[in-house]
Design a protein around this motif. Sequence first.
Motif, short mmCIF file in Angstrom:
data_model
loop_
_atom_site.label_atom_id
_atom_site.label_comp_id
_atom_site.label_asym_id
_atom_site.label_seq_id
_atom_site.Cartn_x
_atom_site.Cartn_y
_atom_site.Cartn_z
N PRO A 1 0.90 -1.32 -0.01
CA PRO A 1 0.10 -0.07 0.10
C PRO A 1 0.88 1.36 0.08
O PRO A 1 2.00 1.23 0.38
CB PRO A 1 -0.80 -0.32 1.26
N GLY A 2 0.35 2.34 -0.41
CA GLY A 2 0.89 3.70 -0.36
C GLY A 2 2.17 3.96 -1.41
O GLY A 2 2.70 5.10 -1.45
N ARG A 3 2.06 3.13 -2.44
CA ARG A 3 2.93 3.02 -3.58
C ARG A 3 2.31 3.73 -5.00
O ARG A 3 0.92 3.72 -5.01
CB ARG A 3 3.66 1.97 -3.97
N SER A 4 3.04 4.12 -5.64
CA SER A 4 2.36 4.87 -6.90
C SER A 4 2.95 4.55 -8.33
O SER A 4 4.17 3.95 -8.11
CB SER A 4 2.52 6.35 -6.92
N SER A 5 2.37 4.78 -9.21
CA SER A 5 2.91 4.38 -10.56
C SER A 5 4.33 5.15 -10.93
O SER A 5 5.19 4.49 -11.45
CB SER A 5 1.95 4.60 -11.82
N THR A 6 4.25 6.31 -10.43
CA THR A 6 5.37 7.36 -10.63
C THR A 6 6.62 6.51 -9.99
O THR A 6 7.63 6.57 -10.44
CB THR A 6 5.10 8.62 -10.28
N GLU A 7 6.51 6.16 -8.59
CA GLU A 7 7.66 5.72 -7.82
C GLU A 7 8.07 4.39 -8.61
O GLU A 7 9.31 4.16 -8.69
CB GLU A 7 7.02 5.66 -6.36
N ALA A 8 7.00 3.60 -8.93
CA ALA A 8 7.55 2.34 -9.36
C ALA A 8 8.22 2.49 -10.77
O ALA A 8 9.32 1.97 -11.04
CB ALA A 8 6.31 1.47 -9.63
N LEU A 9 7.91 3.45 -11.61
CA LEU A 9 8.51 3.81 -12.92
C LEU A 9 9.84 4.27 -12.53
O LEU A 9 11.05 3.81 -13.06
CB LEU A 9 7.71 4.69 -13.60
N ILE A 10 9.96 5.25 -11.48
CA ILE A 10 11.35 5.69 -11.40
C ILE A 10 12.25 4.70 -10.59
O ILE A 10 13.44 4.44 -11.35
CB ILE A 10 11.27 6.81 -10.20
N THR A 11 11.73 3.91 -9.87
CA THR A 11 12.64 2.67 -9.12
C THR A 11 12.85 1.72 -10.09
O THR A 11 14.03 1.26 -10.13
CB THR A 11 11.93 2.02 -8.02
N GLY A 12 11.91 1.31 -11.20
CA GLY A 12 12.23 0.27 -12.06
C GLY A 12 13.21 0.80 -12.98
O GLY A 12 13.83 0.04 -13.66
N LYS A 13 13.11 2.13 -13.18
CA LYS A 13 14.11 2.72 -14.23
C LYS A 13 15.34 2.52 -13.72
O LYS A 13 16.45 1.84 -14.42
CB LYS A 13 13.78 4.13 -14.53
#
Length: 246
Positions: free
Chosen positions: A10-22
């Motif tokens: 919980p509490g995660r976002s698409s933007t954070e996942a994209l940045i971390t994934g990148k």
Amino acid sequence: MAMEEAAMIPGRSSTEALITGKVFMGEIGAFFPVSMTLRGHEFTAVFMMRPSELRHRTTGPYTPDRPPVDAMNWAQLRTGTGLAGHFPRFRIEASGRWPRIHVELLGIAVRGLIVMPEEVTAESVNAPYLGEWQEQISSTVRIALDWVAGWLTACHHQAGGTEPSVDVDLVYRPDDDYETGLAQVDERVRELIPPVRPVLELRWRSVSSAQRKAFMKNLKGARKTGIRSDRRLSYRIGGIELEVPA
């Protein structure tokens, strides 16, 4: 090469996942991304390990007395070292002829699966052949993900509300103009020209009309593609195409 379902955090976002994934894609080795998906805040990718990455290659079938020491040593060297700001957890799958390396970043739903080059075929990425062109795809995808994450952040700041949530898929499509483009470049660099079109397909999970309008302002000059019932805008970011519902 299906990935296991990432645990809901919980509490995660698409933007954070994209940045971390990148960042994860670069720090794990900038391997060729066979596939990449974002589902809301869950980021998963399948990578092809370079043939030269493991010094002493092993093949299955594996047993407790004969484990895949090449993959195990590779993972051991990276255990306890941060990746994209998170500690990784590695799991070696040794049920087939070639080992597979599962990577999970703790504290966020970002996961990767590293497969050996023998598992990846040209057909699996809609390409006529595999080769040196694969080396540049990781950086191309990461640049595009950075732009998309920046646009999501900007549209959220401009329009307010809850953070927009998206799905993104990396796909490879045949390039009908490949032969024409190849004839226009020096023979010495032709092996670096991708014979496919890498495409990021973006779909909205939740977004306000104001946020969507703010995001679409970044796609000036985009061309329309698809049939009327599935009209999309195609916008080029460097060497990759971004497709967004029109």
